[in-house]
Write an enzyme that holds these catalytic residues in place. Structure first.
Site, PDB file in Angstrom:
ATOM      1  N   ALA A  28      23.384  27.277  24.887  1.00  0.00           N
ATOM      2  CA  ALA A  28      24.056  26.330  25.770  1.00  0.00           C
ATOM      3  C   ALA A  28      23.014  25.474  26.473  1.00  0.00           C
ATOM      4  O   ALA A  28      21.885  25.906  26.706  1.00  0.00           O
ATOM      5  CB  ALA A  28      24.902  27.076  26.800  1.00  0.00           C
ATOM      6  N   LYS A  29      23.388  24.245  26.803  1.00  0.00           N
ATOM      7  CA  LYS A  29      22.511  23.378  27.585  1.00  0.00           C
ATOM      8  C   LYS A  29      22.916  23.500  29.056  1.00  0.00           C
ATOM      9  O   LYS A  29      23.983  23.059  29.461  1.00  0.00           O
ATOM     10  CB  LYS A  29      22.611  21.922  27.119  1.00  0.00           C
ATOM     11  CG  LYS A  29      21.602  21.020  27.818  1.00  0.00           C
ATOM     12  CD  LYS A  29      21.671  19.604  27.300  1.00  0.00           C
ATOM     13  CE  LYS A  29      20.584  18.760  27.951  1.00  0.00           C
ATOM     14  NZ  LYS A  29      20.658  18.748  29.429  1.00  0.00           N
ATOM     15  N   TRP A  30      22.055  24.111  29.841  1.00  0.00           N
ATOM     16  CA  TRP A  30      22.361  24.406  31.235  1.00  0.00           C
ATOM     17  C   TRP A  30      22.121  23.175  32.113  1.00  0.00           C
ATOM     18  O   TRP A  30      21.205  22.386  31.866  1.00  0.00           O
ATOM     19  CB  TRP A  30      21.493  25.571  31.707  1.00  0.00           C
ATOM     20  CG  TRP A  30      21.746  26.788  30.891  1.00  0.00           C
ATOM     21  CD1 TRP A  30      21.115  27.143  29.731  1.00  0.00           C
ATOM     22  CD2 TRP A  30      22.747  27.768  31.118  1.00  0.00           C
ATOM     23  NE1 TRP A  30      21.654  28.305  29.234  1.00  0.00           N
ATOM     24  CE2 TRP A  30      22.661  28.713  30.070  1.00  0.00           C
ATOM     25  CE3 TRP A  30      23.703  27.961  32.121  1.00  0.00           C
ATOM     26  CZ2 TRP A  30      23.494  29.813  29.990  1.00  0.00           C
ATOM     27  CZ3 TRP A  30      24.528  29.060  32.046  1.00  0.00           C
ATOM     28  CH2 TRP A  30      24.427  29.971  30.995  1.00  0.00           C
ATOM     29  N   ASP A 175      26.278  21.516  29.822  1.00  0.00           N
ATOM     30  CA  ASP A 175      26.000  20.146  29.401  1.00  0.00           C
ATOM     31  C   ASP A 175      26.198  19.881  27.922  1.00  0.00           C
ATOM     32  O   ASP A 175      26.237  18.734  27.505  1.00  0.00           O
ATOM     33  CB  ASP A 175      24.539  19.829  29.750  1.00  0.00           C
ATOM     34  CG  ASP A 175      24.409  18.600  30.609  1.00  0.00           C
ATOM     35  OD1 ASP A 175      25.432  17.999  30.920  1.00  0.00           O
ATOM     36  OD2 ASP A 175      23.274  18.257  30.958  1.00  0.00           O
ATOM     37  N   GLY A 176      26.264  20.915  27.097  1.00  0.00           N
ATOM     38  CA  GLY A 176      26.321  20.752  25.662  1.00  0.00           C
ATOM     39  C   GLY A 176      25.619  21.911  24.990  1.00  0.00           C
ATOM     40  O   GLY A 176      25.670  23.048  25.472  1.00  0.00           O
TER      41      GLY A 176
END
Length: 358
Positions: A28-30, A175-176
């Site tokens: 995951a994009k934190w 975020d993505g």
């Protein structure tokens, strides 16, 4: 402090791509503060993305990291704050405060967490030249018994699972997705990974602009949306234009300039008290310092379509991207209701543990 990788260290970065690439490790994009943690016994240093120390702003994390990380290590990760099951960047931003008493109060009221996703050194060994797949195994082993607020970031090599994360995790404020080649060594300050971010579009009102720092040309457009009460709220900026286009925009927008700005929805922006009840451009900020926040008021008559990744409360989290002018849209039709809201997803489910690596 005497570690094989010494501070300051700038983190390895990612370049934007449209689709999740195959054959990689996915995470995951934190949406928090990127931080490199150096621990050598009782000494703990939190370094920011720029290499500047964050240590004094997160005393509760310093204590937790000293208890949960291996005695001598360098770990890459993200500092986050969770509220109501979602990441909250506004609360995180409040922690960058010059007063130590304020920092202590916020540390108790809204404690931060640390999500670890890479390992740069362990014991006396530097891991900068070690492939990601091995660094990940070592990181998972090093954090096998770690307790909150220290977490191991979930990772997988299953692309289909990564696609589901991309859809579901947005509801928790993430975020993505980040994709990392499995044989990738750690290269500070180089964009060798890949990030896939959400993108949506919205029609917004152009209500002003700021000049570019290099001279009398447009720096950014100030964007607004109407709330349920009919007030135009400042939601962000659109700033990426070629230099020639910046000069052209000043001329194109000249007929809309309000000087003085009497009657403009944001005319009171320079009064600090006015920011309490509305979102106006130029709000005082600990980030802005002595930066010139003045702007040129425009009659709010033009509409532009912009792309954005996600919202932080009632504003765009990052700078929006220009897509096209919308002469067919009335400014009054640019309301918050048009924005797509992701299905909520409890961040606790993301942090519950690391799924199998594929």
């Amino acid at each position: 402090m005497d570690l094989p990788v010494m501070p300051p260290v700038k983190p390895m970065l990612a370049k934007s791509v449209k689709k999740i690439p195959p054959g990689m490790q996915y995470e995951a994009k934190w949406d928090g503060f990127r931080a490199i943690v150096h621990r050598d016994g009782d000494e703990v240093v939190l370094g920011s993305r720029t290499g500047k120390p964050l240590t004094r702003y997160f005393p509760e994390l310093v204590a937790a990291l000293a208890g949960e990380l291996p005695p001598r290590c360098v770990v890459d990760g993200e500092i986050v704050i969770v509220r109501d099951g979602r990441l909250d960047f506004d609360l995180l931003s409040e922690r960058i405060h010059p007063a130590a008493s304020r920092v202590r109060t916020l540390a108790e009221r809204t404690p931060a967490a640390f999500v670890a996703f890479d390992l740069l050194a362990l014991g006396d060994r530097s891991l900068l030249d070690v492939p990601l797949r091995e660094r990940r195994e070592l990181l998972a082993g090093a954090l096998a018994t770690a307790r909150p607020p220290v977490h191991l970031a979930p990772a997988t090599t299953d692309r289909e699972l990564a696609e589901r994360w991309f859809e579901q995790y947005e509801g928790a404020g993430l975020d993505g997705v980040v994709a990392k080649p499995l044989d990738l060594p750690y290269r500070p300050d180089q964009r060798l990974m890949f990030k896939i971010k959400h993108e949506r579009t919205a029609d917004v009102v152009v209500a002003g602009y700021r000049f570019h720092r290099s001279g009398p040309m447009l720096g950014s457009l100030l964007l607004g949306l109407y709330d349920e009460g009919g007030a135009l709220q400042h939601v962000g900026v659109c700033a990426a234009f070629p230099m020639k286009r910046r000069a052209e925009l000043i001329e194109e927008l000249a007929p809309l300039v309000m000087d003085p700005p009497k009657g403009h929805p944001w005319a009171a922006w320079a009064e600090e008290s006015a920011h309490a009840g509305a979102r106006l451009p130029g709000a005082p900020s600990r980030w802005s310092g002595k930066k010139d926040l003045s702007w040129v008021a425009l009659r709010p008559e033009r509409v532009v379509e912009v792309a954005y990744d996600h919202m932080e409360g009632d504003r765009f989290r990052h700078t929006a991207q220009f897509r096209r002018w919308r002469p067919d849209r009335a400014p009054e039709s640019c309301v918050y209701a048009q924005l797509e809201e992701p299905v909520r997803y409890d961040l606790a489910r993301v942090l519950a543990g690391s799924p199998p690596s594929g």
